[in-house]
Design a protein around this motif. Sequence first.
Motif, short mmCIF file in Angstrom:
data_model
loop_
_atom_site.label_atom_id
_atom_site.label_comp_id
_atom_site.label_asym_id
_atom_site.label_seq_id
_atom_site.Cartn_x
_atom_site.Cartn_y
_atom_site.Cartn_z
N THR A 186 -40.79 -58.81 -34.74
CA THR A 186 -41.53 -58.67 -35.89
C THR A 186 -43.06 -58.12 -35.67
O THR A 186 -43.46 -58.46 -34.57
N PHE A 187 -43.53 -57.61 -36.67
CA PHE A 187 -44.73 -57.01 -36.68
C PHE A 187 -46.12 -57.60 -36.06
O PHE A 187 -46.40 -57.28 -34.85
N PRO A 188 -46.34 -58.56 -36.71
CA PRO A 188 -47.44 -59.20 -36.37
C PRO A 188 -47.29 -59.69 -34.76
O PRO A 188 -48.19 -59.95 -33.76
N ASP A 189 -46.25 -60.60 -34.61
CA ASP A 189 -45.96 -61.02 -33.55
C ASP A 189 -45.29 -60.20 -32.25
O ASP A 189 -45.49 -60.50 -31.04
N LEU A 190 -45.10 -58.99 -32.57
CA LEU A 190 -44.93 -58.03 -31.56
C LEU A 190 -46.08 -57.81 -30.74
O LEU A 190 -46.01 -57.11 -29.61
N LEU A 191 -47.32 -57.93 -31.53
CA LEU A 191 -48.53 -57.77 -30.51
C LEU A 191 -48.70 -58.83 -29.69
O LEU A 191 -49.71 -58.46 -28.68
N PHE A 192 -47.77 -59.61 -29.28
CA PHE A 192 -48.06 -60.57 -28.28
C PHE A 192 -47.93 -59.79 -26.87
O PHE A 192 -48.66 -60.32 -25.92
N ILE A 193 -46.97 -58.86 -26.71
CA ILE A 193 -46.93 -58.28 -25.53
C ILE A 193 -48.25 -57.42 -25.12
O ILE A 193 -48.68 -57.52 -24.03
N PRO A 194 -48.89 -56.47 -26.22
CA PRO A 194 -50.06 -56.11 -25.49
C PRO A 194 -51.03 -56.86 -25.37
O PRO A 194 -51.98 -56.66 -24.56
N GLU A 195 -51.30 -58.06 -26.02
CA GLU A 195 -52.00 -59.04 -25.71
C GLU A 195 -52.12 -59.39 -24.18
O GLU A 195 -53.07 -59.75 -23.68
N PHE A 196 -50.69 -59.77 -23.83
CA PHE A 196 -50.50 -60.35 -22.28
C PHE A 196 -50.99 -59.02 -21.31
O PHE A 196 -51.50 -59.20 -20.49
N VAL A 197 -50.69 -57.67 -21.76
CA VAL A 197 -51.03 -56.80 -20.94
C VAL A 197 -52.59 -56.41 -20.71
O VAL A 197 -53.06 -56.42 -19.88
N PHE A 198 -53.12 -56.38 -21.90
CA PHE A 198 -54.56 -56.27 -21.88
C PHE A 198 -55.23 -57.44 -21.46
O PHE A 198 -56.27 -57.09 -20.90
N GLY A 199 -54.76 -58.67 -21.62
CA GLY A 199 -55.55 -59.85 -21.33
C GLY A 199 -55.57 -59.77 -19.77
O GLY A 199 -56.46 -60.23 -18.99
N GLY A 200 -54.35 -59.33 -19.18
CA GLY A 200 -54.44 -59.48 -17.66
C GLY A 200 -55.38 -58.37 -17.22
O GLY A 200 -56.07 -58.40 -16.21
N LEU A 201 -55.30 -57.23 -17.73
CA LEU A 201 -56.30 -56.17 -17.43
C LEU A 201 -57.70 -56.59 -17.43
O LEU A 201 -58.40 -56.36 -16.62
N VAL A 202 -58.18 -57.25 -18.55
CA VAL A 202 -59.35 -57.82 -18.71
C VAL A 202 -59.65 -58.87 -17.49
O VAL A 202 -60.75 -58.98 -16.85
N TRP A 203 -58.71 -59.72 -16.97
CA TRP A 203 -59.00 -60.75 -15.89
C TRP A 203 -59.42 -59.83 -14.83
O TRP A 203 -60.18 -60.06 -13.94
N ILE A 204 -58.48 -58.77 -14.35
CA ILE A 204 -58.55 -58.05 -13.35
C ILE A 204 -59.75 -57.35 -13.17
O ILE A 204 -60.64 -57.25 -12.01
N LEU A 205 -60.11 -56.79 -14.37
CA LEU A 205 -61.58 -55.80 -14.43
C LEU A 205 -62.63 -56.94 -14.27
O LEU A 205 -63.66 -56.29 -13.58
N VAL A 206 -62.67 -57.77 -15.05
CA VAL A 206 -63.89 -58.64 -14.77
C VAL A 206 -64.22 -59.38 -13.64
O VAL A 206 -65.27 -59.48 -13.12
N ALA A 207 -62.99 -59.74 -13.05
CA ALA A 207 -62.99 -60.49 -11.76
C ALA A 207 -63.54 -59.66 -10.66
O ALA A 207 -64.30 -60.00 -9.71
N SER A 208 -63.09 -58.39 -10.78
CA SER A 208 -63.54 -57.46 -9.79
C SER A 208 -64.77 -56.54 -9.85
O SER A 208 -65.30 -55.87 -9.01
N THR A 209 -65.57 -56.96 -10.92
CA THR A 209 -66.74 -56.46 -11.12
C THR A 209 -68.00 -57.24 -10.73
O THR A 209 -67.94 -58.33 -10.82
#
Length: 109
Positions: free
Chosen positions: A19-42
């Motif tokens: 379903t549409f709004p809940d389909l956004l869980f997948i990009p939330e996990f992907v971008f959330g992981g990228l945020v953790w990686i980028l912030v932790a390495s900065t």
Amino acid sequence: MSSAAAAVSLPTGFSVLTTFPDLLFIPEFVFGGLVWILVASTRVAYHLLQGWVMFVSVFCFTLSTLLMCLYFCGAHGGKSSWIAVVFAFLATLMYVIHKGFSLLRWKSS
């Protein structure tokens, strides 16, 4: 509008990911992981700022994960309930607080 027409059934199990709004869980996990990686390495001059960004990121990621697990388990009973409202309120509150303090810091610099 009658209450029968306004009733919305929420998906349960893995149909949540179709379903549409809940389909956004997948990009939330992907971008959330990228945020953790980028912030932790900065490297930043003030580590408190990096800690705040990580706190907000981890907090939002945890709430999204909890909400997705509740949907997968069917804890909402297939009907809309208070859960989406509470999480939406908390997320909005966190964004407002963060922006408010960011603006105060910006004005004082």
